[in-house]
Design a protein around this motif. Sequence first.
Motif, PDB file in Angstrom:
ATOM      1  N   ARG B 224      47.108  46.535  46.256  1.00 22.62           N
ATOM      2  CA  ARG B 224      45.727  46.158  45.966  1.00 22.62           C
ATOM      3  C   ARG B 224      44.762  46.838  46.933  1.00 22.62           C
ATOM      4  NH1 ARG B 224      45.270  41.973  42.476  1.00 22.62           N
ATOM      5  NH2 ARG B 224      47.140  40.939  43.220  1.00 22.62           N
ATOM      6  N   GLU B 225      45.181  46.949  48.187  1.00 21.36           N
ATOM      7  CA  GLU B 225      44.319  47.615  49.177  1.00 21.36           C
ATOM      8  C   GLU B 225      44.287  49.115  48.942  1.00 21.36           C
ATOM      9  OE1 GLU B 225      45.727  46.426  53.121  1.00 21.36           O
ATOM     10  OE2 GLU B 225      46.204  44.488  52.198  1.00 21.36           O
ATOM     11  N   VAL B 226      45.458  49.692  48.659  1.00 22.62           N
ATOM     12  CA  VAL B 226      45.526  51.144  48.461  1.00 22.62           C
ATOM     13  C   VAL B 226      44.663  51.551  47.263  1.00 22.62           C
ATOM     14  CG1 VAL B 226      47.047  53.082  47.854  1.00 22.62           C
ATOM     15  CG2 VAL B 226      47.796  51.380  49.539  1.00 22.62           C
ATOM     16  N   PHE B 227      44.821  50.834  46.149  1.00 18.22           N
ATOM     17  CA  PHE B 227      44.077  51.200  44.935  1.00 18.22           C
ATOM     18  C   PHE B 227      42.581  50.925  45.057  1.00 18.22           C
ATOM     19  CE2 PHE B 227      48.208  50.561  42.442  1.00 18.22           C
ATOM     20  CZ  PHE B 227      48.419  51.927  42.329  1.00 18.22           C
ATOM     21  N   SER B 228      42.200  50.042  45.982  1.00 21.60           N
ATOM     22  CA  SER B 228      40.776  49.747  46.149  1.00 21.60           C
ATOM     23  C   SER B 228      40.085  50.752  47.060  1.00 21.60           C
ATOM     24  CB  SER B 228      40.593  48.337  46.746  1.00 21.60           C
ATOM     25  OG  SER B 228      41.189  47.374  45.905  1.00 21.60           O
ATOM     26  N   ASP B 229      40.869  51.624  47.679  1.00 19.83           N
ATOM     27  CA  ASP B 229      40.329  52.563  48.660  1.00 19.83           C
ATOM     28  C   ASP B 229      40.113  53.924  47.986  1.00 19.83           C
ATOM     29  OD1 ASP B 229      39.812  54.263  50.779  1.00 19.83           O
ATOM     30  OD2 ASP B 229      41.282  53.316  52.111  1.00 19.83           O
ATOM     31  N   ARG B 230      38.900  54.127  47.467  1.00 17.07           N
ATOM     32  CA  ARG B 230      38.637  55.362  46.727  1.00 17.07           C
ATOM     33  C   ARG B 230      38.823  56.621  47.576  1.00 17.07           C
ATOM     34  NH1 ARG B 230      37.000  54.978  41.581  1.00 17.07           N
ATOM     35  NH2 ARG B 230      35.743  53.165  41.019  1.00 17.07           N
ATOM     36  N   ALA B 231      38.427  56.538  48.849  1.00 17.05           N
ATOM     37  CA  ALA B 231      38.538  57.719  49.710  1.00 17.05           C
ATOM     38  C   ALA B 231      40.010  58.104  49.870  1.00 17.05           C
ATOM     39  CB  ALA B 231      37.906  57.439  51.072  1.00 17.05           C
ATOM     40  N   GLU B 252      33.102  46.909  42.923  1.00 18.66           N
ATOM     41  CA  GLU B 252      32.130  47.694  43.688  1.00 18.66           C
ATOM     42  C   GLU B 252      30.695  47.253  43.404  1.00 18.66           C
ATOM     43  OE1 GLU B 252      34.668  51.841  44.271  1.00 18.66           O
ATOM     44  OE2 GLU B 252      33.475  51.555  42.468  1.00 18.66           O
ATOM     45  N   GLN B 253      30.483  46.630  42.245  1.00 21.36           N
ATOM     46  CA  GLN B 253      29.145  46.109  41.938  1.00 21.36           C
ATOM     47  C   GLN B 253      29.012  44.647  42.347  1.00 21.36           C
ATOM     48  OE1 GLN B 253      27.771  46.856  38.008  1.00 21.36           O
ATOM     49  NE2 GLN B 253      27.783  49.061  38.327  1.00 21.36           N
ATOM     50  N   GLY B 254      30.000  44.171  43.069  1.00 24.61           N
ATOM     51  CA  GLY B 254      29.930  42.796  43.559  1.00 24.61           C
ATOM     52  C   GLY B 254      30.224  41.750  42.496  1.00 24.61           C
ATOM     53  N   LYS B 255      30.766  42.164  41.359  1.00 23.36           N
ATOM     54  CA  LYS B 255      31.011  41.207  40.271  1.00 23.36           C
ATOM     55  C   LYS B 255      32.383  40.556  40.384  1.00 23.36           C
ATOM     56  CE  LYS B 255      28.167  44.043  37.174  1.00 23.36           C
ATOM     57  NZ  LYS B 255      26.902  43.315  37.228  1.00 23.36           N
ATOM     58  N   LEU B 256      33.320  41.214  41.043  1.00 27.85           N
ATOM     59  CA  LEU B 256      34.670  40.656  41.198  1.00 27.85           C
ATOM     60  C   LEU B 256      35.069  40.722  42.658  1.00 27.85           C
ATOM     61  CD1 LEU B 256      36.736  42.257  38.259  1.00 27.85           C
ATOM     62  CD2 LEU B 256      35.893  39.909  38.415  1.00 27.85           C
ATOM     63  N   GLN B 258      38.198  40.983  43.790  1.00 37.56           N
ATOM     64  CA  GLN B 258      39.301  41.920  44.027  1.00 37.56           C
ATOM     65  C   GLN B 258      39.731  42.570  42.718  1.00 37.56           C
ATOM     66  OE1 GLN B 258      42.648  39.698  45.570  1.00 37.56           O
ATOM     67  NE2 GLN B 258      43.224  38.966  43.546  1.00 37.56           N
ATOM     68  N   VAL B 259      40.506  43.666  42.851  1.00 42.40           N
ATOM     69  CA  VAL B 259      40.934  44.393  41.657  1.00 42.40           C
ATOM     70  C   VAL B 259      42.136  43.708  41.019  1.00 42.40           C
ATOM     71  CG1 VAL B 259      40.101  46.608  42.527  1.00 42.40           C
ATOM     72  CG2 VAL B 259      42.504  45.949  42.920  1.00 42.40           C
ATOM     73  N   GLU B 265      47.166  40.138  34.834  1.00 39.38           N
ATOM     74  CA  GLU B 265      46.289  39.612  35.882  1.00 39.38           C
ATOM     75  C   GLU B 265      44.835  39.601  35.428  1.00 39.38           C
ATOM     76  OE1 GLU B 265      48.076  41.078  40.069  1.00 39.38           O
ATOM     77  OE2 GLU B 265      45.917  41.354  39.851  1.00 39.38           O
ATOM     78  N   SER B 266      44.439  40.669  34.722  1.00 43.35           N
ATOM     79  CA  SER B 266      43.026  40.796  34.347  1.00 43.35           C
ATOM     80  C   SER B 266      42.625  39.750  33.309  1.00 43.35           C
ATOM     81  CB  SER B 266      42.732  42.200  33.820  1.00 43.35           C
ATOM     82  OG  SER B 266      43.234  42.360  32.503  1.00 43.35           O
ATOM     83  N   LEU B 267      43.593  39.262  32.529  1.00 44.52           N
ATOM     84  CA  LEU B 267      43.254  38.287  31.485  1.00 44.52           C
ATOM     85  C   LEU B 267      42.679  37.020  32.109  1.00 44.52           C
ATOM     86  CD1 LEU B 267      46.299  38.557  29.045  1.00 44.52           C
ATOM     87  CD2 LEU B 267      44.118  39.787  28.963  1.00 44.52           C
TER      88      LEU B 267
END
Lengths: 291, 283
Positions: B224-231, B252-256, B258-259, B265-267
């Motif tokens: 979760r951390e790796v995939f959230s790190d765009r750089a 990134e828009q503050g709507k969620l 975490q990924v 999971e997304s459901l």
Amino acid sequence: MSGEKPILEIKDLTFTYAGAETPALKNINLQIFEGEYVALLGLNGSGKTTLQLCINAVIPHMIMGDMEGSVTVQDLDTAEYPTRELAKIVGVVFDNPEFQLSQMSVAEEIALGLENLGVAVEEMNPIIHEVLDIVGLSGLGDRSPFELSGGQQQRLSIAAALAMRPQILVMDEPTSNVDPIGKEEVFAVAAKLNRERKMTVIMAEHEVEVMAAYANRIIVMDHGEVILNGTPTEVFSQLDVLEKAGLRVPQVTEMAYRLEHDRSAHWNSVYPVTTEEAFQRIAPLFGGKHD
Amino acid sequence: MTNPVIECQNVWHIYGGSVTAVQDVSLKIYPGEIIGIIGQNGSGKTTLVKHFNGLLKPTKGKVLVNGRDTGPMRVQELSASVGYVFQNPNHQLFARTVEAELEFGPRNLGLPEDEVIDRREKAIEFFGLEPLRHSHPYRIGFPLRKLVGMASVYTMRPAVFILDEPTTGQDNVTTRIVYRLIHRLRDEGSTVLCVAHDMILLAEVVERMVVMRDSLLIADARPREVFSDRALMGSTHLLPPQITELTLRLKEQGKLPQVSLSVSESLDVFAPLFGGKSEGGQA
């Protein structure tokens, strides 16, 4: 596209490999138009490769078997024209770059096809330069093909196919043996050719998310038959049919489908197939700021 | 605390005295961990894992397997505890039939004949190889040949299972078999190292990701951390799964907060937005 003439027309095509009991292709009917980007989906063994071999006339000229029906490429019946003639119209890129590279240098690799077409040596250089430029390999003409990365090798295979001036580019899982950078490169080149040169692309590929983003048409094969044929949205919405055939759909499509079917949610619109489509549908629902 | 099953202490690997493939990597892997190792071709990930079963020895530094320095150990000594499934099954298969291939490992371990046959049969069933049991491994297609490679290592029941690009060239049906294998190995308490470019697979099955770039270990974190790190992802040209990309844009828009790593999971996250059931999820 009604009224327009297809660049490729397949009528009642059934093909059985010599010695096989069941046909590899069963009663295929397809029309493909100039400038289309067609993704061929299906499990290994579903007939994708056989269909592609019929399009470039390797079947029936070089592979034994029983062929019924017809394949017409640019008004040429493939049964009547040798594979060599069709090579000027249909370029082919296979899944394993090493399988089709044989020469000492990148430039010679491209010259080989031109030689077979009888192009004079003095006319070769400008063509070689041009096609290497298109695929982003300018300046690498003297390299050995075997020193290139997987993505570069596949782009060289594309360049070699382009040198023959084809109107259709047939690609059989062109990225299954390259790493993610190479995949990006190969997909980008195919998309550029399609967009900027109206090249008709027919690509067999397992990565449904990528095909949802690039292809304008998806053809799904199962046990030698075409079971679905339509836009990415039309085809991927048929998640139940695809799952029965052992295939998956893009994750965002599955998400919307399962929200409706498993969670009694009201998606109330067509299912998304790309990240962008899903984002546009979902982001406004959170309220507050959105851009 | 348990001891690591594999430990790298400042491991370097330099091919031919000049090409540095692995630089100063230190890493501890504990029993039962399911780890993804990612990075571009040439980043050093395959070179690194080949140290774990003794196929390669460090140029500098040390690799310990079950606390023992692999330096003086032979591949044969290590193969009972560390199984390596090659990316290319041709590097691994040699018997004349699938059955014989699946008997070789257990017999080589000195197991009684009924156990050899039992393991062979279990592998045939699990990997769906029944129609191919009498086939020559080289006469079956590449994707199924890869499954035979996995099956032959599985018959040895190694404590550590290394999979190198297990889903490359596989279609959805054979990919599902790889998922089931990793889940079974986890349930059996094996340690699994999966070298892969298949981010959908990794997002769903691994608990820890090691990221290699230009011979260096540049990250070691939860997926979760790796995939959230765009750089980080961008620097290795890796793309997260589509559902993770979607939820990352929303995060990134503050709507969620975490990924999501999988559609399931997304459901839970999205169902309430559409008047659906969240089923006790995190929404």
